[in-house]
Write a protein that holds these residues in place. Structure first.
Motif, PDB file in Angstrom:
ATOM      1  N   ALA A  80     -16.983   3.486 -34.618  1.00 28.75           N
ATOM      2  CA  ALA A  80     -18.332   3.831 -34.156  1.00 28.75           C
ATOM      3  C   ALA A  80     -19.253   2.621 -34.115  1.00 28.75           C
ATOM      4  N   SER A  81     -18.939   1.590 -34.881  1.00 28.93           N
ATOM      5  CA  SER A  81     -19.828   0.425 -34.944  1.00 28.93           C
ATOM      6  C   SER A  81     -19.873  -0.342 -33.630  1.00 28.93           C
ATOM      7  N   ASN A  82     -18.938  -0.046 -32.728  1.00 28.41           N
ATOM      8  CA  ASN A  82     -18.921  -0.724 -31.432  1.00 28.41           C
ATOM      9  C   ASN A  82     -19.815  -0.048 -30.399  1.00 28.41           C
ATOM     10  N   GLU A  83     -20.422   1.078 -30.775  1.00 26.62           N
ATOM     11  CA  GLU A  83     -21.247   1.849 -29.842  1.00 26.62           C
ATOM     12  C   GLU A  83     -22.724   1.554 -30.072  1.00 26.62           C
ATOM     13  N   SER A  84     -23.442   1.251 -28.998  1.00 29.57           N
ATOM     14  CA  SER A  84     -24.859   0.915 -29.121  1.00 29.57           C
ATOM     15  C   SER A  84     -25.768   2.130 -28.970  1.00 29.57           C
ATOM     16  N   GLU A  85     -25.280   3.200 -28.349  1.00 31.66           N
ATOM     17  CA  GLU A  85     -26.111   4.393 -28.153  1.00 31.66           C
ATOM     18  C   GLU A  85     -26.177   5.206 -29.442  1.00 31.66           C
ATOM     19  N   TYR A  86     -27.372   5.611 -29.825  1.00 35.09           N
ATOM     20  CA  TYR A  86     -27.567   6.302 -31.094  1.00 35.09           C
ATOM     21  C   TYR A  86     -26.815   7.630 -31.148  1.00 35.09           C
ATOM     22  N   TYR A  87     -26.123   7.863 -32.285  1.00 39.84           N
ATOM     23  CA  TYR A  87     -25.512   9.152 -32.633  1.00 39.84           C
ATOM     24  C   TYR A  87     -24.651   9.720 -31.503  1.00 39.84           C
ATOM     25  N   SER A  88     -23.898   8.887 -30.847  1.00 39.76           N
ATOM     26  CA  SER A  88     -23.164   9.312 -29.653  1.00 39.76           C
ATOM     27  C   SER A  88     -21.654   9.398 -29.846  1.00 39.76           C
ATOM     28  N   VAL A  89     -21.127   8.876 -30.946  1.00 42.14           N
ATOM     29  CA  VAL A  89     -19.679   8.844 -31.141  1.00 42.14           C
ATOM     30  C   VAL A  89     -19.233  10.119 -31.847  1.00 42.14           C
ATOM     31  N   SER A  90     -18.440  10.926 -31.155  1.00 41.34           N
ATOM     32  CA  SER A  90     -17.942  12.175 -31.728  1.00 41.34           C
ATOM     33  C   SER A  90     -16.686  11.916 -32.552  1.00 41.34           C
ATOM     34  N   GLN A  91     -16.310  12.909 -33.344  1.00 46.88           N
ATOM     35  CA  GLN A  91     -15.063  12.796 -34.092  1.00 46.88           C
ATOM     36  C   GLN A  91     -13.864  12.744 -33.151  1.00 46.88           C
ATOM     37  N   GLN A  92     -13.937  13.490 -32.049  1.00 52.60           N
ATOM     38  CA  GLN A  92     -12.844  13.431 -31.075  1.00 52.60           C
ATOM     39  C   GLN A  92     -12.658  12.009 -30.572  1.00 52.60           C
ATOM     40  N   ASP A  93     -13.762  11.363 -30.189  1.00 57.14           N
ATOM     41  CA  ASP A  93     -13.688   9.994 -29.679  1.00 57.14           C
ATOM     42  C   ASP A  93     -13.141   9.037 -30.739  1.00 57.14           C
ATOM     43  N   ALA A  94     -13.694   9.129 -31.945  1.00 60.97           N
ATOM     44  CA  ALA A  94     -13.343   8.167 -32.989  1.00 60.97           C
ATOM     45  C   ALA A  94     -11.905   8.342 -33.459  1.00 60.97           C
ATOM     46  N   ILE A  95     -11.496   9.581 -33.720  1.00 59.52           N
ATOM     47  CA  ILE A  95     -10.155   9.807 -34.265  1.00 59.52           C
ATOM     48  C   ILE A  95      -9.083   9.479 -33.237  1.00 59.52           C
ATOM     49  N   ASP A  96      -9.271   9.935 -32.007  1.00 58.31           N
ATOM     50  CA  ASP A  96      -8.318   9.553 -30.965  1.00 58.31           C
ATOM     51  C   ASP A  96      -8.371   8.045 -30.725  1.00 58.31           C
ATOM     52  N   GLY A  97      -9.558   7.468 -30.876  1.00 60.53           N
ATOM     53  CA  GLY A  97      -9.727   6.042 -30.637  1.00 60.53           C
ATOM     54  C   GLY A  97      -9.026   5.156 -31.640  1.00 60.53           C
ATOM     55  N   ILE A  98      -8.776   5.666 -32.850  1.00 63.27           N
ATOM     56  CA  ILE A  98      -8.065   4.863 -33.856  1.00 63.27           C
ATOM     57  C   ILE A  98      -6.579   5.206 -33.904  1.00 63.27           C
ATOM     58  N   GLY A  99      -6.127   5.991 -32.919  1.00 64.29           N
ATOM     59  CA  GLY A  99      -4.697   6.244 -32.794  1.00 64.29           C
ATOM     60  C   GLY A  99      -4.190   7.507 -33.448  1.00 64.29           C
ATOM     61  N   LEU A 100      -5.082   8.359 -33.942  1.00 64.34           N
ATOM     62  CA  LEU A 100      -4.676   9.648 -34.489  1.00 64.34           C
ATOM     63  C   LEU A 100      -4.928  10.739 -33.453  1.00 64.34           C
ATOM     64  N   ASP A 101      -4.584  11.968 -33.783  1.00 58.05           N
ATOM     65  CA  ASP A 101      -4.687  13.084 -32.844  1.00 58.05           C
ATOM     66  C   ASP A 101      -5.707  14.085 -33.370  1.00 58.05           C
TER      67      ASP A 101
END
Length: 431
Positions: A209-230
């Motif tokens: 989430a630290s790579n996102e500049s827009e406030y409160y915009s990173v969902s768990q779906q985005d973050a968890i899939d983004g780190i390679g989990l499902d």
């Protein structure tokens, strides 16, 4: 890194000041004693050691040069907050903590408060991209690491278990129900920790989430899939486990509030206006049944959603408060039938209804449940199971008999694929 300075970037503002290795504690006259201030400073340093040194949380901004200020002010309520100073300090906006004197009137609660608020200070070092609710959920969960014997986080889990129908991402500090739900969602962190990589995975989510500049915009779906989990699989396990709170410290997790409790079959029901599930929220239907009657040993659960909502419907069987079997109901559109075989072998049986359509509002549905005769395995007559596919579900035979009796408008062809569908569901049970 270089050691911090020997003072805060600003102040002092209050009558009394005490400095430690990483913190500056200031307090108003009459709020806490010198000894209490020293204890607070010690526990803040302990929180730093556990969270930053041992676990690897990012150090709050400015702590490489300044002490982090903590203020104890008048107010007979047990609460505290962490925020950023509106005055730039060397080009940075640094965090500080404010605690009210009432926080020190509830036993050791103030210690967990200090750990919780310091975690918020660290969270600011990851930017503001993470969804807001996850800030409170994570800080509540981190109390367990700093004070594993306290379990002061436990009562907050009721914010989730009493209202699991609220959206996972619900965030509102003015709405009382949602306010407590944000804290209660610490249970999500516990599930990830215990089943998907420990506290390191929580840190990975914050790093993402630290790579996102827009406030409160990173969902768990985005973050968890983004780190390679499902995310989808994690969510399935999470909602199923919560039927019996299948966690390591199980007895510290308050029991799940059932949407309805079924004590006899057949039964039916529907969502209600006040508790219909929101996106990635859930309704829990408990089956407190006596032993199956006659040969109807299976539980047949029929579901119909009022609209497409990417529904997840699970039948859960548990013994000794541990999940043993999960059947995911196969849906066509928003409707389907699932079968929990031999339901009498489980001490606890639940149906879990979860819409996964990511939009605001609630989602309505109806359901029914009944006992069913177990499916008969198809054979070729010699019992070896190598039949020619002509076997059938006994409940589908006859004229109008059984649960799925044929009628004049549909004929037997209406259910031609149903036996295979239910057999497939039974085979998909996960032990």
């Amino acid at each position: 890194p270089p050691p911090p300075g020997d003072d805060a970037c600003w102040g002092p503002y209050l009558e009394n000041t005490l400095h430690g290795d990483h913190f500056s504690v200031e307090w108003q006259d009459g709020t806490i004693s010198q000894a209490e201030a020293e204890d607070l400073l010690d526990e803040l340093e302990h929180a730093y050691d556990v969270q930053v040194t041992d676990i690897g949380w990012r150090e709050p901004a400015g702590m490489d040069r300044y002490l982090l200020p903590v203020y104890v002010v008048e107010g007979w309520y047990a609460s505290a907050y962490t925020t950023l100073n509106t005055e730039s300090c060397g080009g940075e906006y640094l965090p500080y903590i404010v605690a009210y004197q009432g926080s020190f009137s509830y036993g050791d609660w103030w210690m967990d408060m200090a750990a919780h608020e310091f975690n918020h200070a660290s969270q600011f070092a990851y930017g503001a991209g993470m969804e807001f609710w996850f800030w409170e959920a994570t800080a509540t969960y981190m109390q367990e690491y700093v004070y594993p014997a306290h379990n002061e986080w436990s009562p907050y889990i009721t914010g989730y278990s009493d209202q699991p129908y609220l959206s996972m991402s619900a965030s509102n500090q003015q709405d009382t129900d949602i306010f407590w739900h944000m804290y209660g969602m610490a249970i999500w962190n516990f599930w990830i920790d215990e089943n998907h990589g420990g506290v390191d995975t929580i840190l990975d989510i914050w790093d993402f989430a630290s790579n996102e500049s827009e406030y409160y915009s990173v969902s768990q779906q985005d973050a968890i899939d983004g780190i390679g989990l499902d995310f989808a699989e994690i969510f399935k396990g999470f909602t199923a486990a919560n039927t019996v709170m299948d966690y390591r410290e199980q007895f510290s997790f308050p029991g799940m509030r059932a949407q309805v409790e079924v004590v006899d079959l057949p039964a039916d029901g529907s969502s209600t206006t006040s508790t219909a599930p929101e996106a990635f929220g859930s309704n829990y239907i408990a089956f407190d049944l006596v032993a199956p009657t006659q040969d109807k040993k299976d539980l047949l659960f029929t579901f119909t959603g009022d609209e497409p909502a990417n529904w997840l419907i699970q039948l859960v069987g548990a013994n000794d408060d541990h999940v043993e079997t999960i059947v995911e109901v196969e849906l066509t559109g928003s409707a389907g039938v699932g079968r929990l075989a031999d339901y009498g072998t489980y001490e606890q049986v639940w149906a879990v209804v979860s819409p996964r359509k990511d939009e605001t509002g609630t989602f309505s549905y109806s359901w029914s449940a009944e006992g069913a005769i177990p499916l008969v395995e198809e054979t070729d007559g010699d019992g070896d199971g190598d039949g020619d596919g002509t076997g059938s579900d006994p409940e589908l035979e006859g004229e109008g008999g059984g649960i799925f009796g044929c009628d004049a408008t549909g004929g037997p062809a209406r259910f031609a694929g149903l036996s295979a569908l239910l057999a497939l569901l039974a085979m998909r049970r996960r032990q």
